[in-house]
Design an enzyme around this catalytic site. Sequence first.
Site, short mmCIF file in Angstrom:
data_model
loop_
_atom_site.label_atom_id
_atom_site.label_comp_id
_atom_site.label_asym_id
_atom_site.label_seq_id
_atom_site.Cartn_x
_atom_site.Cartn_y
_atom_site.Cartn_z
N HIS A 182 -20.16 13.86 -17.22
CA HIS A 182 -19.63 13.26 -18.40
C HIS A 182 -19.77 14.07 -19.82
CE1 HIS A 182 -18.43 9.48 -16.98
NE2 HIS A 182 -19.14 9.71 -16.12
N ASP A 228 -19.06 17.68 -27.56
CA ASP A 228 -18.59 16.57 -27.00
C ASP A 228 -17.84 16.58 -25.73
OD1 ASP A 228 -19.25 13.62 -26.63
OD2 ASP A 228 -18.37 13.34 -28.75
P1 ADQ Z 1 -20.58 8.89 -25.61
O1 ADQ Z 1 -21.60 9.98 -26.11
O2 ADQ Z 1 -21.41 7.60 -25.62
O3 ADQ Z 1 -20.42 9.18 -23.95
P2 ADQ Z 1 -17.79 8.34 -26.48
O4 ADQ Z 1 -17.08 8.77 -25.34
O5 ADQ Z 1 -17.31 8.70 -27.66
O6 ADQ Z 1 -19.43 9.01 -26.39
O7 ADQ Z 1 -18.24 6.80 -26.38
C1 ADQ Z 1 -18.26 6.08 -25.50
C2 ADQ Z 1 -18.09 4.65 -25.56
O8 ADQ Z 1 -18.90 4.01 -26.53
C3 ADQ Z 1 -16.63 4.55 -26.40
O9 ADQ Z 1 -15.92 3.44 -25.73
C4 ADQ Z 1 -16.85 3.90 -27.70
O10 ADQ Z 1 -16.06 2.86 -28.08
C5 ADQ Z 1 -18.41 3.29 -27.58
N1 ADQ Z 1 -18.79 3.28 -28.85
C6 ADQ Z 1 -19.40 4.39 -29.52
N2 ADQ Z 1 -20.05 4.08 -30.78
C7 ADQ Z 1 -19.75 2.90 -30.66
C8 ADQ Z 1 -20.48 2.18 -31.74
N3 ADQ Z 1 -20.80 2.66 -32.97
N4 ADQ Z 1 -20.31 0.74 -31.61
C9 ADQ Z 1 -19.45 0.37 -30.47
N5 ADQ Z 1 -19.15 1.06 -29.65
C10 ADQ Z 1 -19.49 2.30 -29.85
C11 ADQ Z 1 -20.51 10.30 -22.84
C12 ADQ Z 1 -20.10 11.63 -23.48
C13 ADQ Z 1 -18.57 11.44 -24.02
C14 ADQ Z 1 -17.73 11.16 -22.95
C15 ADQ Z 1 -18.33 9.67 -22.71
C16 ADQ Z 1 -17.39 9.28 -21.23
O11 ADQ Z 1 -20.82 12.09 -24.35
O12 ADQ Z 1 -18.33 13.03 -24.44
O13 ADQ Z 1 -16.52 11.15 -23.48
O14 ADQ Z 1 -19.64 9.76 -21.94
O15 ADQ Z 1 -17.28 10.18 -20.18
#
Ligand code: ADQ
Length: 456
Positions: free
Chosen positions: A156, A364
Amino acid sequence: MSRLVVVSNRVSAPRQGRTGGEGGLAVGILAALRERGGLWFGWSGKITEQGGNLDVFEHGPITYATLDLTARDYEEYYSGFANRSLWPLFHYRLDLADFTRRYLAGYQRVNALFASKLLPHLQDDDQIWIHDYHLIPLADQLRQAGCKQKIGFFLHIPWPAPEVLVALPNHRSLVNSLCAYDLIGFQTEIDRQAFIDYVLRDAGGTQIDEATVELHGRRVTTGAYPISIDTENLAKMAEEASSTRHTERLRGSVRDRDLIVGVDRLDYSKGLVARVEAFEHLLKAYPANRGRAVFLQIAPPSRSDVPEYQHIRGELEAACGRVNAAYADFDWTPIRYLNKGFSRRLLTGFFRVSTIGLITPLRDGMNLVAKEYVACQNPEDPGALVLSRFAGAARELEGALIVNPYDNEGVAEALQSALAMSRDERRERWSAMFDYLRRHDIDAWREAYLKALADT
Ligand code: ADQ
């Protein structure tokens, strides 16, 4: 169709009263498990004195198996090797990486524990899908125990360039163990290529065809499968959320000003301090935005027992405090920084009423928030997306204003052009991105990956 077995660090187990609160990945995985029947295996989230207890329970066609860990497992495997060695390194933060050997030993020990506990629950024709950097050696452990099933891996987070990867003391054995998989899925072609480059140039592997390499007698297929969101559902949720009490309260508090929104876990990879500085530059260089633009940053604590995360929290608080002290007026506060999470439903409404989505990670894998922001817009009057070139999502969301998050002035200029953008241009940019996300949603992602795994 063979049974699907999903393994990830955490399991999204059913809880009473949960109403569609799962994130995108859980939604995608649950749909596949429901369709084919299957097993979801991972850490329970619980820390117990003995560790190793496996709780197996069924819910509809899905079996959940969750494993407890000890405090030492948690410290070495999770907080240690996964989040203090691999996470910073794979996000190009060598300055923050800690390669304490004890962490690596704990990582290997917990992966071996996962393998030994999973093995008795496997069936001969299972298709096994392992997720993310916590579990890289798991297939190798399973193979050593005689497992012959097809095993796929999906990473991921980014895969770093070879020059960065070799800073990991155990880079060779880590990559060797990855070759125990049948298919390795990356978020982008850049990540996939970086992996191939390492195998060919640094590890002495050979290329079999465009997608396949061989290393020490093991063949592994690679592919780029950019993860996505449940686009239609999110769009529906956002439309419904646009008139809820919370969204009305936000709209009422912003009035006729422009709302810029950012939503991230509080993580140093997300570029939050630089983002605040870019917003500060917007106020400085384009003074008409003073009293007019409001930046809402939602960033709940994440991995808060890891010291680097405590540090970034302090830095972000200081940056927000500094900008607000310099620019706020008695009837306007430029930055609203919220150190807490909100439900998905609420966030969709917040995305919908904002003028700009500001997503500027320094690195990311994908960044689902950028895709969610697009899905949640009002088709008649969509907001603009300002997106870092270092997010995997930038490769797909061509209607976004793509920025370099290290260049504060450049980000401020992009914000200024987004604020001044005509409704026609916003609609044009948005509809290209929304159409794309409708076609490339979470179901398409999962289907493409599992088909490729079946074909290996
Ligand atoms: P993350 O680093 O967690 O994931 P991201 O893909 O942006 O990053 O977010 C994952 C989920 O968490 C999203 O559905 C988002 O809505 C939710 N989220 C984030 N911040 C939040 C907040 N403040 N409050 C509530 N919900 C929140 C990791 C990798 C990413 C990759 C994902 C999926 O780092 O690059 O996109 O896995 O593969």
